[in-house]
Motif scaffolding. Structure first.
Motif, mmCIF file in Angstrom:
data_model
loop_
_atom_site.group_PDB
_atom_site.id
_atom_site.type_symbol
_atom_site.label_atom_id
_atom_site.label_comp_id
_atom_site.label_asym_id
_atom_site.label_seq_id
_atom_site.Cartn_x
_atom_site.Cartn_y
_atom_site.Cartn_z
ATOM 1 N N SER A 43 0.892 -1.063 0.028
ATOM 2 C CA SER A 43 -0.127 -0.155 0.363
ATOM 3 C C SER A 43 1.048 0.937 -0.258
ATOM 4 O O SER A 43 2.244 0.866 0.038
ATOM 5 N N ASN A 44 0.428 2.234 -0.519
ATOM 6 C CA ASN A 44 0.643 3.708 -0.069
ATOM 7 C C ASN A 44 1.128 4.364 0.763
ATOM 8 O O ASN A 44 -0.442 4.349 1.782
ATOM 9 N N TYR A 45 1.637 4.532 2.079
ATOM 10 C CA TYR A 45 1.611 4.862 3.068
ATOM 11 C C TYR A 45 2.529 6.722 3.318
ATOM 12 O O TYR A 45 3.134 6.833 1.891
ATOM 13 N N TYR A 46 2.178 7.642 4.254
ATOM 14 C CA TYR A 46 2.417 8.809 4.549
ATOM 15 C C TYR A 46 2.998 9.178 6.014
ATOM 16 O O TYR A 46 1.917 8.129 6.486
ATOM 17 N N TYR A 47 3.893 9.320 6.019
ATOM 18 C CA TYR A 47 4.270 9.934 6.493
ATOM 19 C C TYR A 47 4.903 11.268 7.303
ATOM 20 O O TYR A 47 5.660 12.119 6.621
ATOM 21 N N ASP A 48 5.062 11.705 8.180
ATOM 22 C CA ASP A 48 5.655 12.932 9.112
ATOM 23 C C ASP A 48 6.652 13.434 8.714
ATOM 24 O O ASP A 48 7.636 14.021 9.278
ATOM 25 N N ARG A 49 7.747 12.014 8.642
ATOM 26 C CA ARG A 49 9.421 12.027 8.761
ATOM 27 C C ARG A 49 9.961 10.831 7.394
ATOM 28 O O ARG A 49 9.210 10.396 6.831
ATOM 29 N N PRO A 50 10.985 11.505 7.076
ATOM 30 C CA PRO A 50 11.533 10.877 6.055
ATOM 31 C C PRO A 50 11.386 8.795 6.650
ATOM 32 O O PRO A 50 12.582 9.327 7.683
ATOM 33 N N LEU A 51 11.546 8.006 5.275
ATOM 34 C CA LEU A 51 13.080 6.987 5.634
ATOM 35 C C LEU A 51 14.537 7.478 5.644
ATOM 36 O O LEU A 51 14.921 8.073 4.648
ATOM 37 N N PRO A 52 14.776 7.841 6.605
ATOM 38 C CA PRO A 52 16.274 7.739 6.923
ATOM 39 C C PRO A 52 17.367 7.295 6.489
ATOM 40 O O PRO A 52 18.893 7.382 6.431
ATOM 41 N N SER A 53 17.226 6.783 5.483
ATOM 42 C CA SER A 53 18.471 5.949 4.534
ATOM 43 C C SER A 53 19.370 6.641 4.329
ATOM 44 O O SER A 53 19.083 7.979 4.073
ATOM 45 N N VAL A 54 20.926 6.425 3.869
ATOM 46 C CA VAL A 54 21.962 7.346 4.343
ATOM 47 C C VAL A 54 22.738 6.219 2.780
ATOM 48 O O VAL A 54 23.318 4.969 3.079
ATOM 49 N N ARG A 55 23.024 6.694 1.594
ATOM 50 C CA ARG A 55 23.361 6.019 0.056
ATOM 51 C C ARG A 55 25.193 5.231 0.981
ATOM 52 O O ARG A 55 26.007 6.176 1.806
ATOM 53 N N GLY A 56 25.425 4.037 0.983
ATOM 54 C CA GLY A 56 26.806 3.864 1.526
ATOM 55 C C GLY A 56 26.633 2.928 2.614
ATOM 56 O O GLY A 56 27.840 2.396 2.990
ATOM 57 N N GLU A 57 25.858 3.363 3.881
ATOM 58 C CA GLU A 57 25.300 3.137 5.646
ATOM 59 C C GLU A 57 24.402 1.861 5.264
ATOM 60 O O GLU A 57 23.424 0.873 4.066
ATOM 61 N N ALA A 58 24.475 1.260 6.123
ATOM 62 C CA ALA A 58 23.301 0.179 6.643
ATOM 63 C C ALA A 58 22.069 0.258 5.868
ATOM 64 O O ALA A 58 21.613 1.555 6.102
ATOM 65 N N LYS A 59 20.962 -0.542 5.677
ATOM 66 C CA LYS A 59 20.148 -0.345 4.510
ATOM 67 C C LYS A 59 18.105 -0.741 6.289
ATOM 68 O O LYS A 59 18.927 -1.122 6.789
ATOM 69 N N TYR A 60 18.055 0.878 5.558
ATOM 70 C CA TYR A 60 16.773 -0.157 6.047
ATOM 71 C C TYR A 60 15.502 -0.612 5.717
ATOM 72 O O TYR A 60 15.020 -1.537 4.030
ATOM 73 N N GLY A 61 15.034 -1.377 6.441
ATOM 74 C CA GLY A 61 13.410 -2.515 5.794
ATOM 75 C C GLY A 61 12.285 -0.964 5.271
ATOM 76 O O GLY A 61 13.032 0.081 5.111
ATOM 77 N N GLY A 62 11.870 -1.559 4.699
ATOM 78 C CA GLY A 62 10.945 -1.327 3.901
ATOM 79 C C GLY A 62 9.694 -0.562 4.810
ATOM 80 O O GLY A 62 9.867 -0.913 6.216
ATOM 81 N N VAL A 63 8.736 0.146 3.891
ATOM 82 C CA VAL A 63 8.116 1.268 4.842
ATOM 83 C C VAL A 63 6.917 0.326 5.335
ATOM 84 O O VAL A 63 6.781 -0.891 4.896
ATOM 85 N N SER A 64 6.274 1.028 6.561
ATOM 86 C CA SER A 64 5.426 -0.216 6.778
ATOM 87 C C SER A 64 4.726 0.363 7.749
ATOM 88 O O SER A 64 4.490 1.295 7.729
ATOM 89 N N THR A 65 3.541 -0.177 8.896
ATOM 90 C CA THR A 65 2.894 0.935 9.954
ATOM 91 C C THR A 65 3.272 1.196 10.344
ATOM 92 O O THR A 65 2.733 2.046 12.240
ATOM 93 N N SER A 66 4.907 1.387 11.309
ATOM 94 C CA SER A 66 5.959 1.871 11.841
ATOM 95 C C SER A 66 7.184 1.862 11.272
ATOM 96 O O SER A 66 7.549 2.638 12.065
#
Length: 533
Positions: free
Chosen positions: A369-392
């Motif tokens: 689904s498409n989700y909307y947030y009050d903050r970005p997923l703080p991914s940083v190129r070249g660093e440890a990766k974040y999981g996909g967006v979710s309800t948390s």
């Protein structure tokens, strides 16, 4: 009766031993208290207390201890005169916090008790986490590195950072979950300025959750750098008699960054007879053709979202119907770069209005689904990766239901703050600390200043459509940080960068206001002010 009396005497003695505080000793003397009192862990439950003897007439020193939040200390040992250390080798427990103090003792009383900083006897065999090095603070974020330990055999392991302005933080306070852990390797995590206030120090702790327990690091105190000032230009209101009173158009030829600059913006109240619409036609067309296709119903139009070949890229909401999704992002669009093969989960900025015309700027991502947030997923190129967006992840989604919306990026302003700058990580060129939306090199960078298109809103809810020319003698364009500061100078509190370069254009009625050639680019999506249906 005798047994009861004996118990009362013993209890009174124990209470007296643990209740003598700085002001409760007998009587106060003129002895100089020790200085530089410190407590060092020298074993799992063994501590060495050290100090500097500042008195010439003491008989010895008394060592005191407080446990946790207790306010009354207990005597735990004595030393001879001139001694400057004491080892506590019994009675201590793991996962507890202690404060050790020392006072000088003489014939006529004792000095003030001087305490060492609190010392936590963390169980080093259990899971834990610690900061690595110092924090990095910029005008738009605070970044940390931390490393977990003893998590290899644990279940349900996750990490993050929590913070508070006025007390030791826990996960019950403000927090941001971190990227995926890779064993005990240090990872970087960035806290965006959209979650912090300028001029305010915060107390941060890293945390790791393992086996349904939460473990914390020591605290780091840090604050944001200095907030950049708005760029305030001289704007001339243009005479546009064919426009309704709800819409005004302005133009400037002020210089920006020492070079020529030519820009326009239209501002409108979209809660009455004028409305904001997003259009995504079946085929690409110039904004001139798209504007003309609506007859006299289109007052002002600019290009909008990104596209690739003939395909719209990102999310659009047209008359409450959602189109598209946010894909994973390549670390680089250059096929020769190693990062071309690296994919990142990311959120992208989105601007939209509700059915009532109320505008908003948020971050959006897709995972089923498409989700909307009050903050970005703080991914940083070249660093440890974040999981996909979710309800948390990166936070609980907002219950936003836009009537019209368009994604692009990056977010230029959120609550008046620009959430990025061009600070590099240790990896160097193009590895930016806060390019969370993984915007490519031809858009994001300290020297990239092409034509720009943006959309935002003022504090009173009026919507702003902005364009500037670039890469011509009459106008050198704007970097993204300059663009954010210019929009803030106009009065925008929230704003989003749209597709720029050759796509940038604005029509007011039948007039195309900015520079363009016969090769004016066909675009896949547009945004504009319209006569309300």
């Amino acid at each position: 009766m005798i047994r009861r009396l004996l118990f009362t005497v013993l209890a009174t003695a124990m209470l007296a031993a643990c209740s003598e505080s700085e002001g409760g000793q007998t009587p106060q003397s003129t002895l100089t208290p020790p200085s530089d009192v410190a407590a060092e862990r020298i074993g799992d439950t063994k501590v060495r207390v050290t100090w500097h003897d500042k008195s010439d007439s003491e008989n010895g020193f008394t060592v005191w201890m407080r446990t946790g939040d207790e306010t009354s200390p207990c005597k735990i040992g004595f030393t001879a005169r001139n001694v400057e250390s004491y080892t506590v080798d019994s009675g201590l427990e793991l996962d507890k916090t202690y404060r050790f103090g020392v006072c000088a003792d003489g014939r006529k009383g004792s000095s003030e008790i001087v305490y060492a900083p609190a010392l936590e006897l963390e169980d080093l065999t259990s899971p834990g986490i610690a900061f690595v090095g110092e924090s990095t603070a910029t005008e738009s974020c605070i970044a940390f590195r931390y490393a977990p330990r003893n998590t290899a055999q644990a279940r349900n392991v996750s990490c993050g950072i929590c913070w508070s302005a006025d007390h030791t933080p826990t996960v019950e306070d403000m927090r941001q979950d971190g990227p995926a852990l890779d064993g005990t390797q240090p990872v970087m995590q960035v806290i965006s300025n959209v979650l912090l206030e300028y001029g305010r120090p915060y107390r941060f702790r890293a945390y790791v959750r393992a086996d349904n327990k939460t473990y914390y690091s020591d605290e780091i105190v840090a604050s944001l750098g200095t907030e950049p000032e708005a760029i305030k230009l001289t704007w001339k209101k243009l005479d546009m008699p064919t426009l309704p009173s709800e819409i005004s158009v302005y133009e400037t030829t002020d210089k920006v960054g020492g070079h020529n600059f030519h820009a326009w913006y239209a501002v409108a109240d979209v809660t009455g007879s004028v409305e904001l619409r997003v259009s995504v036609p079946d085929a690409k067309a110039t904004i001139d053709k798209q504007s003309a296709s609506f007859g006299g119903d289109c007052y002002v139009m600019t290009n909008a979202g990104y596209f690739y070949s003939s395909d719209h890229v990102g999310i659009a909401v047209v008359d409450s119907r959602s189109i598209g999704y946010i894909p994973d992002m390549r670390g680089s669009l250059r096929t020769q770069d190693a990062e071309y093969q690296v994919m990142y989960h990311a959120t992208r900025g989105i601007f939209g209005v509700g059915a009532d015309g109320k505008p908003g700027v948020y971050w959006t991502g897709t995972n089923g689904s498409n989700y909307y947030y009050d903050r970005p997923l703080p991914s940083v190129r070249g660093e440890a990766k974040y999981g996909g967006v979710s309800t948390s992840n990166p936070a609980k989604p907002l219950g936003w239901s836009p009537h019209y919306a368009i994604s692009a990026g990056p977010v230029l302003l959120k609550d008046g703050k620009c959430p990025f700058d061009f600070t590099l990580t240790e990896k160097g060129t193009e590895y930016y600390l806060n390019n969370y939306e993984i915007i490519p090199y031809d858009i994001f960078g300290p020297t990239v200043s092409p034509d720009r298109t943006a959309v935002g809103h003022l504090a009173d809810g009026r919507v702003v459509l902005f364009i500037c020319d670039g890469r011509i003698a009459a106008s050198g364009g704007a970097t993204l940080t300059q663009l954010a500061r210019i929009l803030r100078g106009i009065g925008c509190t929230d704003a989003l960068n749209l597709d720029g370069g050759g796509s940038t254009g604005m029509t007011v009625g039948t007039q195309h206001v900015n520079y363009h050639s016969d090769e004016n680019r066909a675009v896949k999506s547009t945004i504009g002010f319209f006569r309300k249906k």
